[in-house]
Write an enzyme that holds these catalytic residues in place. Sequence first.
Site, PDB file in Angstrom:
ATOM      1  N   SER A 255       0.838  -1.202   0.000  1.00 38.34           N
ATOM      2  CA  SER A 255       0.000   0.000   0.000  1.00 38.34           C
ATOM      3  C   SER A 255       0.867   1.244   0.000  1.00 38.34           C
ATOM      4  O   SER A 255       1.931   1.265   0.623  1.00 38.34           O
ATOM      5  CB  SER A 255      -0.872  -0.002   1.275  1.00 38.34           C
ATOM      6  OG  SER A 255      -1.535   1.238   1.452  1.00 38.34           O
ATOM      7  N   HIS A 257      -0.875   3.990   0.928  1.00 38.33           N
ATOM      8  CA  HIS A 257      -1.801   4.790   1.736  1.00 38.33           C
ATOM      9  C   HIS A 257      -2.738   5.597   0.827  1.00 38.33           C
ATOM     10  O   HIS A 257      -3.119   6.727   1.127  1.00 38.33           O
ATOM     11  CB  HIS A 257      -1.001   5.726   2.651  1.00 38.33           C
ATOM     12  CG  HIS A 257      -1.642   6.072   3.967  1.00 38.33           C
ATOM     13  ND1 HIS A 257      -1.160   5.636   5.175  1.00 38.33           N
ATOM     14  CD2 HIS A 257      -2.721   6.845   4.263  1.00 38.33           C
ATOM     15  CE1 HIS A 257      -1.912   6.135   6.156  1.00 38.33           C
ATOM     16  NE2 HIS A 257      -2.872   6.860   5.631  1.00 38.33           N
TER      17      HIS A 257
HETATM   18  C1  LIG Z   1      -9.937   9.641   4.159  1.00 36.56           C
HETATM   19  C2  LIG Z   1      -8.907   8.569   4.367  1.00 36.56           C
HETATM   20  C3  LIG Z   1      -8.459   8.313   5.646  1.00 36.56           C
HETATM   21  C4  LIG Z   1      -7.518   7.308   5.855  1.00 36.56           C
HETATM   22  N1  LIG Z   1      -7.146   7.013   7.122  1.00 36.56           N
HETATM   23  C5  LIG Z   1      -6.262   6.020   7.337  1.00 36.56           C
HETATM   24  C6  LIG Z   1      -5.895   5.661   8.659  1.00 36.56           C
HETATM   25  O1  LIG Z   1      -6.359   6.238   9.645  1.00 36.56           O
HETATM   26  N2  LIG Z   1      -5.000   4.659   8.819  1.00 36.56           N
HETATM   27  C7  LIG Z   1      -4.453   3.996   7.745  1.00 36.56           C
HETATM   28  O2  LIG Z   1      -3.640   3.090   7.924  1.00 36.56           O
HETATM   29  N3  LIG Z   1      -4.809   4.297   6.484  1.00 36.56           N
HETATM   30  C8  LIG Z   1      -5.691   5.287   6.262  1.00 36.56           C
HETATM   31  N4  LIG Z   1      -6.056   5.577   4.983  1.00 36.56           N
HETATM   32  C9  LIG Z   1      -5.499   4.803   3.857  1.00 36.56           C
HETATM   33  C10 LIG Z   1      -6.389   3.594   3.526  1.00 36.56           C
HETATM   34  O3  LIG Z   1      -6.307   2.609   4.522  1.00 36.56           O
HETATM   35  C11 LIG Z   1      -5.964   2.928   2.223  1.00 36.56           C
HETATM   36  O4  LIG Z   1      -4.590   2.630   2.246  1.00 36.56           O
HETATM   37  C12 LIG Z   1      -6.278   3.740   0.983  1.00 36.56           C
HETATM   38  O5  LIG Z   1      -7.432   4.522   1.153  1.00 36.56           O
HETATM   39  C13 LIG Z   1      -6.461   2.801  -0.208  1.00 36.56           C
HETATM   40  O6  LIG Z   1      -6.662   3.497  -1.362  1.00 36.56           O
HETATM   41  P1  LIG Z   1      -8.110   3.774  -2.024  1.00 36.56           P
HETATM   42  O7  LIG Z   1      -8.725   4.855  -1.197  1.00 36.56           O
HETATM   43  O8  LIG Z   1      -7.706   4.220  -3.380  1.00 36.56           O
HETATM   44  O9  LIG Z   1      -8.894   2.492  -2.022  1.00 36.56           O
HETATM   45  C14 LIG Z   1      -6.988   6.578   4.750  1.00 36.56           C
HETATM   46  C15 LIG Z   1      -7.451   6.851   3.462  1.00 36.56           C
HETATM   47  C16 LIG Z   1      -8.400   7.830   3.258  1.00 36.56           C
HETATM   48  C17 LIG Z   1      -8.889   8.076   1.860  1.00 36.56           C
HETATM   49  C1  LIG Z   2      -5.191  11.771  10.350  1.00 32.27           C
HETATM   50  C2  LIG Z   2      -4.460  10.830   9.466  1.00 32.27           C
HETATM   51  C3  LIG Z   2      -3.277  10.242  10.181  1.00 32.27           C
HETATM   52  C4  LIG Z   2      -5.386   9.737   8.960  1.00 32.27           C
HETATM   53  C5  LIG Z   2      -4.882   9.132   7.706  1.00 32.27           C
HETATM   54  O1  LIG Z   2      -4.191   8.151   7.724  1.00 32.27           O
HETATM   55  C6  LIG Z   2      -5.207   9.726   6.431  1.00 32.27           C
HETATM   56  O2  LIG Z   2      -5.956  10.703   6.390  1.00 32.27           O
HETATM   57  O3  LIG Z   2      -4.725   9.197   5.426  1.00 32.27           O
END
Ligand SMILES: Cc1cc2nc3c(=O)[nH]c(=O)nc-3n(C[C@H](O)[C@H](O)[C@H](O)COP(=O)(O)O)c2cc1C
Ligand SMILES: CC(C)CC(=O)C(=O)O
Length: 359
Positions: A255, A257
């Site tokens: 990932s 993220h």
């Molecule tokens: C609004 C938002 C908040 C997220 N918050 C976290 C989080 O708190 N912890 C984390 O490990 N990943 C977080 N992520 C990443 C997601 O777990 C994931 O890796 C990612 O959204 C995957 O891509 P996609 O949105 O294209 O499916 C966040 C993603 C988004 C869009």
């Molecule tokens: C507040 C952030 C640490 C949460 C997150 O992982 C994100 O927004 O991608």
Amino acid sequence: MTGGHPGHLASEAGRALALVNLRDAETAARQRLDPVYYDYFAGGAQDEVTVAANEAAYRRRSLLPRVLRGCGPPRLETTLLGQATSMPVLMAPTAFHRLAWPEAEVATARAAAAADVVMIAAMLSTVTVEEIAATGAALWFQLYIQPDLAFTESLVRRAEAAGCRALVVTVDSPALGRNERGDRNDFHDLPPGVFCANMGGAGHVRQVVLSPEISWSHVDWLRGITTLPILLKGVLHPADARLAVEHGVDGLVVSNHGGRQLDTTPASLDRLEPVAEAVAGRVPLLLDGGVRRGTDVAKALALGAAAVAIGRPVLWGLAIAGEPGVRRVLDLLRTELANALTLLGVAAPGDLTREQVVS
Ligand SMILES: Cc1cc2nc3c(=O)[nH]c(=O)nc-3n(C[C@H](O)[C@H](O)[C@H](O)COP(=O)(O)O)c2cc1C
Ligand SMILES: CC(C)CC(=O)C(=O)O
């Protein structure tokens, strides 16, 4: 035909049913969300090169079907680290669901339970992990290891007691990625009434610390305090994948993220094969980032993922219609995946083979 198109219904169920695919869900959610929160959900780091790359990587690859195999309808059920799930799709952890819908993570979890998929509950949820668990959903718990190890351990104990079946430790966040949409919108604090419910206690809410001090020694520490399976989320380099296995980790989430941390990292799909080669089947691999179609899921599985996770599409469903909206997103992806597997000539996700994806 009598009656209106379901899109004309004002109800949540009507709005959910009006969605034809996951891309529609983003469009519809954008119309409903406060633009500042839409930007928070949709956005990525800096130029959002990686956000775009994640989806583009799926478009670049083609699927090669087999014919006349008489497979019958595909069976999508999968077992991941001992956890049965109705399809090889999980909900990625995403923070702050209350920005999308008043019932927040409780609505998301009800949809996960109804669809029989695993929800990876974010540490930064806006209701507590206990409230999320009370829905009966199958949960894994996402953790940002906090430098205060006593506090981190207390979170692990709460996740264990709530019935979470794995820990997903996010390792791509030694600092927060630079989200410039947030800067432009001056979105740096949660609105009144929305807070990180797991971080509360003793009358104040702790700030999450994304610490550059976190290292493999913390993974070893965590390994020593819990018997839950541990996955590391945010691994892209094969050397890190090898280290993870050496440190007793049970699974990896390949990932970036969702393009929200280091911009210009490669598309997650492009890192799957190098990581798969490094782990050589020793632990299961999950993949997230840009999965929007059943064909995307099929490509990821054929290239070595045991399952994928979706982040933003769940938030779009939630913002549109709460629980039924999220259910609809999952139903659409399930139907698309079943259709893709049938057309590929395979009976089950595990029957996909590497050569069915061509560049
Ligand atoms: C609004 C938002 C908040 C997220 N918050 C976290 C989080 O708190 N912890 C984390 O490990 N990943 C977080 N992520 C990443 C997601 O777990 C994931 O890796 C990612 O959204 C995957 O891509 P996609 O949105 O294209 O499916 C966040 C993603 C988004 C869009
Ligand atoms: C507040 C952030 C640490 C949460 C997150 O992982 C994100 O927004 O991608």
